[in-house]
Design an enzyme around this catalytic site. Structure first.
Site, PDB file in Angstrom:
ATOM      1  N   ALA A 157       2.316  -0.015   4.076  1.00  0.00           N
ATOM      2  CA  ALA A 157       2.768  -0.266   5.442  1.00  0.00           C
ATOM      3  C   ALA A 157       3.767   0.793   5.872  1.00  0.00           C
ATOM      4  CB  ALA A 157       3.400  -1.650   5.522  1.00  0.00           C
ATOM      5  N   CYS A 158       3.737   1.157   7.158  1.00  0.00           N
ATOM      6  CA  CYS A 158       4.561   2.247   7.665  1.00  0.00           C
ATOM      7  C   CYS A 158       5.082   1.922   9.057  1.00  0.00           C
ATOM      8  CB  CYS A 158       3.746   3.542   7.721  1.00  0.00           C
ATOM      9  SG  CYS A 158       2.889   3.959   6.189  1.00  0.00           S
ATOM     10  N   THR A 159       5.982   2.767   9.550  1.00  0.00           N
ATOM     11  CA  THR A 159       6.439   2.713  10.935  1.00  0.00           C
ATOM     12  C   THR A 159       6.300   4.105  11.532  1.00  0.00           C
ATOM     13  OG1 THR A 159       8.059   1.007  10.336  1.00  0.00           O
ATOM     14  CG2 THR A 159       8.320   2.087  12.482  1.00  0.00           C
TER      15      THR A 159
ATOM     16  N   GLU B  88      -0.937   5.189   9.689  1.00  0.00           N
ATOM     17  CA  GLU B  88      -0.320   3.899   9.966  1.00  0.00           C
ATOM     18  C   GLU B  88      -1.375   2.822   9.695  1.00  0.00           C
ATOM     19  OE1 GLU B  88       2.742   1.406  11.114  1.00  0.00           O
ATOM     20  OE2 GLU B  88       2.873   3.600  11.096  1.00  0.00           O
TER      21      GLU B  88
ATOM     22  N   ARG C  65       9.914  -4.610  14.479  1.00  0.00           N
ATOM     23  CA  ARG C  65      10.225  -3.175  14.392  1.00  0.00           C
ATOM     24  C   ARG C  65      10.075  -2.498  15.757  1.00  0.00           C
ATOM     25  NH1 ARG C  65       6.389  -1.231   9.869  1.00  0.00           N
ATOM     26  NH2 ARG C  65       5.505  -3.323   9.844  1.00  0.00           N
TER      27      ARG C  65
END
Length: 472
Positions: A7-9, A100, A248
């Protein structure tokens, strides 16, 4: 094919929205494990190659073009699950960040499931970045690969060049869309399908998989009467989204658009993907968001608030690396900068490296399997561990150190620019490579100094200390 569990932002900033006129694409590469060693390398250009790529992860097999451009990348040290090069800037001054992780709903996957041996995150950078000459071409090139090989998972990809940013979401085995981020806007995405309405009459700003409208109509997948909202058709609205993803976006938008986003809540499903900031966005602003853990809110995991574990923060202990790819609009020389952060973003600095180079520093290029302070990856991991272990005592010193290096980086970049504008060809590449080594050396030295200083201070903070009562 199993769903992607990483998982990423991601953050994108258009050239008219940024303080310096550059385009920015950025992402925290978050992994399942806290320790996933990463290297920073320059992959050389190739000519006349005759090779077939086979992924160690899922065996997708793709003949490679004979010629490919030089590019920067951040591969895994462990190559058993594929290169996982993730991000970089090529010699055509095109940047990309792969990927992503995004998730489609069961309705759409029922009619177009993932392809077990299709394209996955481990391979995308290797198969795309050396061969594209603009952000738009990045989408087109990727779309052709998806049509031919299918996708093994849901992925969002950022592409940028001097003029534009494109964001592409591949959500099922073969369905995808892409949108050009307006020059005066920014966008944030947190492991959730983000792209909203698609204007099929505006191919200059939207792209899509062949037959996607027919696919949606045939299987009766559009829940809306009068719009074609990609997020509504293909996306999810789950408890996990509300606690893992949407907060987020909420935090980033309340920082960049405080007036417009003042009524948004962390669990809102309909926060816009693309927004205008209420000020020009600096490199430091992008850093702040990627480093954040819901600072100054009840949801900060480093606070004593009873709500401190309600939502998944942006900066995590399991961030393998974070990058900010700054494609600067320079008419005199290719001056794009690949900013790298290793360790936990909240505690470690972003280091600027000029992308138009032919090598990286040994401390970034060579990473041993076990901790070694000569390695930039391990040095930054060690610093983060020490700072977090005595957060209240050490965070102010750590913040001062990061700010000091940001100031130094701005001065250094300005100095390099002044000389680099007078150079070209191999002389320019050699000069920028030399400067990258100097930058790495400065950051490593300063980080090691702080690390030893904090270790020494920590000896006085042990819970095993005992102060004798003088009256005894």
């Amino acid at each position: 094919m199993k769903k992607n569990t990483d998982a990423c932002t991601s953050i994108m900033v258009g050239k008219k929205a940024s303080l310096d006129g550059a385009t920015f694409i950025a992402r925290n590469e978050d992994r399942v494990k806290a320790i996933t060693p990463k290297r920073f390398v320059v992959k050389p250009a190739v000519k006349g190659r005759h090779e077939t790529y086979i992924s160690p992860y899922n065996k997708v097999t793709v003949p490679m073009p004979e010629d490919g451009m030089r590019y920067t990348s951040t591969p895994h040290l462990d190559q058993s699950t594929g290169p996982n090069e993730e991000d970089g800037i090529n010699e055509a001054n095109v940047a990309a960040s792969f990927t992503e992780s995004v998730y489609a709903n069961d309705r759409v996957l029922a009619y177009d499931p993932y392809v077990k041996n299709g394209l996955a995150e481990d391979s995308l950078c290797t198969l795309i970045l050396p061969f594209i000459h603009s952000a738009r071409e990045g989408v087109e090139y990727t779309g052709k690969l998806v049509a031919k090989y299918g996708s093994a998972e849901g992925n969002g990809i950022q592409f940028s060049d001097e003029d534009s940013i494109w964001y592409m979401e591949i959500v099922t085995g073969h369905q995808w869309v892409a949108v050009r981020i307006p020059d005066d806007c920014y966008a944030v995405t947190p492991n959730q399908m983000a792209i909203e309405d698609i204007d099929f009459n505006d191919p200059d700003n939207y792209m899509w998989a062949d037959g996607i409208r027919e696919f949606v109509e045939k299987h009766q997948l559009n829940p809306d009467e009068n719009r074609w909202d990609f997020r509504h058709i293909f996306g999810t609205k789950t408890k996990k989204d509300h606690h893992y993803n949407t907060p987020r976006t909420w935090f980033a938008q309340r920082y960049l658009s405080p007036k417009a986003a003042k009524d948004q809540m962390p669990e809102d499903d309909e926060m816009p993907f693309i927004r205008k900031a209420e000020f020009k966005i600096s490199f430091e602003d992008i850093q702040y968001i990627l480093k954040s853990h819901f600072n100054e809110t009840p949801y900060d995991p480093m606070s004593d608030s009873p709500q401190n574990k309600t939502y998944r923060a942006i900066s995590l202990s399991r961030t393998a690396q974070s990058h900010i790819l700054q494609v600067r609009n320079s008419k005199k020389y290719k001056s794009s900068i690949h900013w790298i952060e290793l360790g936990v973003p909240a505690f470690n600095p972003y280091v600027p490296f000029f992308a138009n180079s032919n090598d990286t520093d040994e401390s970034y290029r060579e990473v041993p399997k076990k901790m070694d302070l000569k390695s930039a990856y391990w040095l930054n991991q060690a610093l983060a561990e020490v700072v977090e272990s005595h957060y209240d005592e050490f965070m102010e010193q750590d913040t001062d150190y990061q700010n000091e290096l940001n100031e130094w980086a701005r001065r250094k970049i300005a100095e390099v620019d002044e000389k680099a504008e007078k150079l070209d060809g191999q002389e320019l590449i050699d000069y920028l490579t030399e400067q990258n080594h100097e930058i790495a050396s400065h950051y490593n030295k300063r980080t090691l100094e702080l690390f030893y200083d904090l270790l020494t201070q920590g000896c006085e903070l042990s819970k095993m200390s005992f102060k004798m009562d003088p009256n005894l």
